[in-house]
Design an enzyme around this catalytic site. Structure first.
Site, PDB file in Angstrom:
ATOM      1  N   GLU A 197       1.166  -6.185  -3.416  1.00  0.00           N
ATOM      2  CA  GLU A 197       1.849  -7.311  -4.057  1.00  0.00           C
ATOM      3  C   GLU A 197       1.923  -8.558  -3.179  1.00  0.00           C
ATOM      4  O   GLU A 197       1.914  -9.677  -3.661  1.00  0.00           O
ATOM      5  CB  GLU A 197       3.263  -6.901  -4.465  1.00  0.00           C
ATOM      6  CG  GLU A 197       3.345  -6.023  -5.694  1.00  0.00           C
ATOM      7  CD  GLU A 197       3.198  -6.811  -6.978  1.00  0.00           C
ATOM      8  OE1 GLU A 197       3.061  -8.049  -6.920  1.00  0.00           O
ATOM      9  OE2 GLU A 197       3.209  -6.183  -8.052  1.00  0.00           O
ATOM     10  N   SER A 229       5.470 -11.360 -13.083  1.00  0.00           N
ATOM     11  CA  SER A 229       6.003 -12.092 -11.933  1.00  0.00           C
ATOM     12  C   SER A 229       7.304 -12.801 -12.313  1.00  0.00           C
ATOM     13  O   SER A 229       8.274 -12.148 -12.703  1.00  0.00           O
ATOM     14  CB  SER A 229       4.942 -13.063 -11.410  1.00  0.00           C
ATOM     15  OG  SER A 229       5.292 -13.562 -10.147  1.00  0.00           O
TER      16      SER A 229
END
Length: 558
Positions: free
Chosen positions: A351, A225
């Site tokens: 996601e 991330s």
């Protein structure tokens, strides 16, 4: 020599041999009964202090809470990180230290503090100086507003590598402590200090990791991330300058947030000054430095970007300072201004589901959310975006708004999936060996709730589900339906760390992970799926959506 003398001589010879054998057997038994002797002492002497680690029963020695930078307190608040201070004696590195203070996270506690620049090292107990074991340097995520993957236990990865790697993870400053920007900070502080914390940690590895058995010439920089975005920003730092700090990368869910200039981030500085009452001071930055961490935390929360309606998920973040960050990430990769090292990159199928509000019911909700993250979106771009992610005909889930899943799909592709696909293509165009993946391991409860295969869930398999502080789904645990995927992904990951190729030491029976290359190899990625892992092509409709998102990426400041 008489017959009697020869007899006496032979008798004494055999008696001596018998006694020697008995002594040898006794000593062997005694040695076997002792605990294993470490090839390298758990006490490691650095230039500024010494740290005493802990040898675990699993054959791994860990050093927890090793300081890699000076405490960023007082006058060092909002400044670039400084080398650690000298400390006499031997420090017990036997407990994790506090993580860095996060935005909207409340006052300091025993678990979080401003003095937070610590790292953890995990190495085989059999390692020694000169072992030159490959190093995995992991940058945690958290949107640059929190340390969200703190204190993962690296033992699982070390053991999965057959005791052939060293693992490093660490904290870096987030929120205003790491990413406050404004003309005042530029004049008397540092910009992108959180990224510079990471850079200093990489430099620390170059200087000291050999004392733990690691090879400073064989470092894989990984992250998830915001940690994966950090990987991208380190690779493109200073216009893609190679300082020899890393030699491969492994990025999970590479994020392209908006990069704003110092001038464009001035609003956040001004708002913080106003909220803290520092407008009364001529030197507003000194006033902010003189606040206690508790006082600063009371005003550490997100506000809307100029032109947006709601606060974004993450307000503080990397700044386009034209020094550390010289260009938007899309353009830097397109122009080949990045360090060209072997790379893994990939994403999760769903996601966006943990980010987009479940109450999202219509286009108005969707567009308000998007504009809050990227206020540069034009009305025309939003109209096209909406046509790419239509609500009609998409699945709905209990207790969620009708537009939630499609908005989540679009957000996930805009911020994570399409940037990752783009980077693989840019690397292939520069003949960089790289491997792309899609994590599609179905967790039954998450699927039922509509979250699907959500953002960075694969960290639980890569590190081992027992090593991520209770974050792993039950299905990943031993005996769960997805437990078999753990050894498969750990095989690929540790193989890449060891050899810069995920196939060299992969688990027997797992398929070859084909590279993303020019020509026929373009669009190749590995789909991770329990008991069905295999290669796939990126679907044409996803390619088309990504092409549009790429075309507006720089306009969104990505």
């Amino acid at each position: 020599m008489t017959r009697w003398s020869r007899t006496l001589y032979l008798a004494l010879f055999f008696l001596q041999a018998f006694l020697i054998m008995r002594v040898f057997l006794y000593l062997s038994a005694a040695v076997t009964a002792l605990p294993p002797v470490l090839a390298v002492s758990s006490t490691v002497h650095l230039n500024y202090t010494s740290y005493r680690g802990t040898a675990l029963k699993n054959g791994v020695t860990q050093w927890l809470g090793v300081r890699y930078a000076a405490p960023p307190l007082g006058d060092l608040r909002f400044r670039e990180p400084q080398p650690p201070l000298a400390e006499d004696g031997v420090v017990d590195a036997d407990a994790y230290k506090p993580i860095c203070l996060g935005t909207a996270a409340g006052p300091p506690t025993n678990e979080s503090a401003e003095d937070c620049l610590y790292m953890n090292i995990f190495a085989p107990s059999s390692a020694k100086k000169g072992s030159k074991l490959p190093v995995y340097f992991f940058i945690q995520g958290g949107g640059f507003n929190t340390n969200s993957n703190a204190n993962y236990n690296g033992s699982g990865l070390v053991m999965a590598s057959d005791m052939n790697i060293v693992v490093v993870n660490f904290n870096y400053r987030v929120g205003p402590y790491g990413f406050l920007a404004g003309e005042e900070v530029l004049a008397d502080g540092g910009i992108n200090n959180g990224l510079k914390d990471q850079r200093l940690a990489l430099q620390w590895v170059q200087q000291y990791i050999s004392l733990f058995g690691g090879d400073p010439g064989h470092v894989t920089m990984g992250g998830d991330s915001a940690g994966a975005q950090s990987v991208n920003l380190q690779v493109t730092a200073y216009g893609g300058r190679d300082d020899g700090l890393f030699h491969a990368t492994a990025a999970e869910s590479q994020s392209f947030s908006g990069l704003r200039t110092v001038k464009e981030n001035q609003f956040a500085y001004d708002n913080l000054v106003i909220r803290t009452g520092c407008t009364r001071a001529v030197d507003t930055l000194s006033c902010l430095r003189n606040l206690t961490a508790t006082e600063l935390q009371e005003q550490n929360f997100n506000t809307p970007f100029p032109g947006a309606q709601d606060p974004p998920l993450y307000m503080y973040g990397p700044t386009l300072d034209y020094n550390f960050i010289t260009d938007y990430t899309y353009r830097a990769y397109a122009q080949g201004k990045f360090v060209k090292v072997p790379a893994i990159g990939g994403d999760d199928t769903n996601e966006g589901t943990i980010f987009v509000p479940m109450t999202t019911a219509n286009l108005s909700d969707t567009d308000t959310f998007l504009q809050s993250q990227w206020p540069s979106f034009t009305l025309s771009q939003l109209r096209t975006w909406n046509s790419l992610y239509p609500i009609a005909g998409t699945p709905s889930f209990p207790d969620s708004g009708r537009a939630w899943r499609e908005a989540s799909k679009g957000y996930g592709e805009t911020r994570y999936i399409c940037p990752g696909i783009f980077i693989s293509g840019a690397q292939a165009n520069c003949s960089v060996p790289n491997w792309n993946y899609r994590w599609n391991v179905i967790d039954p409860p998450a699927a039922k709730e509509g979250y699907g295969v959500s953002h960075t869930i694969e960290v639980n398999a890569i590190w081992g589900p027992e090593n991520t502080n209770g974050g792993a789904p039950d299905s990943y645990m031993r005996g769960g339906v997805n437990y078999p995927i753990v050894s498969v992904v750990q095989g690929y990951w540790t193989s890449f760390i060891r050899s810069y190729n995920p196939n060299t030491h992969r688990v027997k029976g797992s398929p070859e992970w084909q590279r993303w290359t020019k020509g026929e190899g373009y669009w190749n990625r590995l789909e991770f799926r329990t008991n069905a892992t295999g290669m796939e092509k990126v679907p044409r409709d996803q390619r088309e959506r990504c092409a549009y998102l790429r075309s507006i990426g720089v306009e969104l400041k990505q």
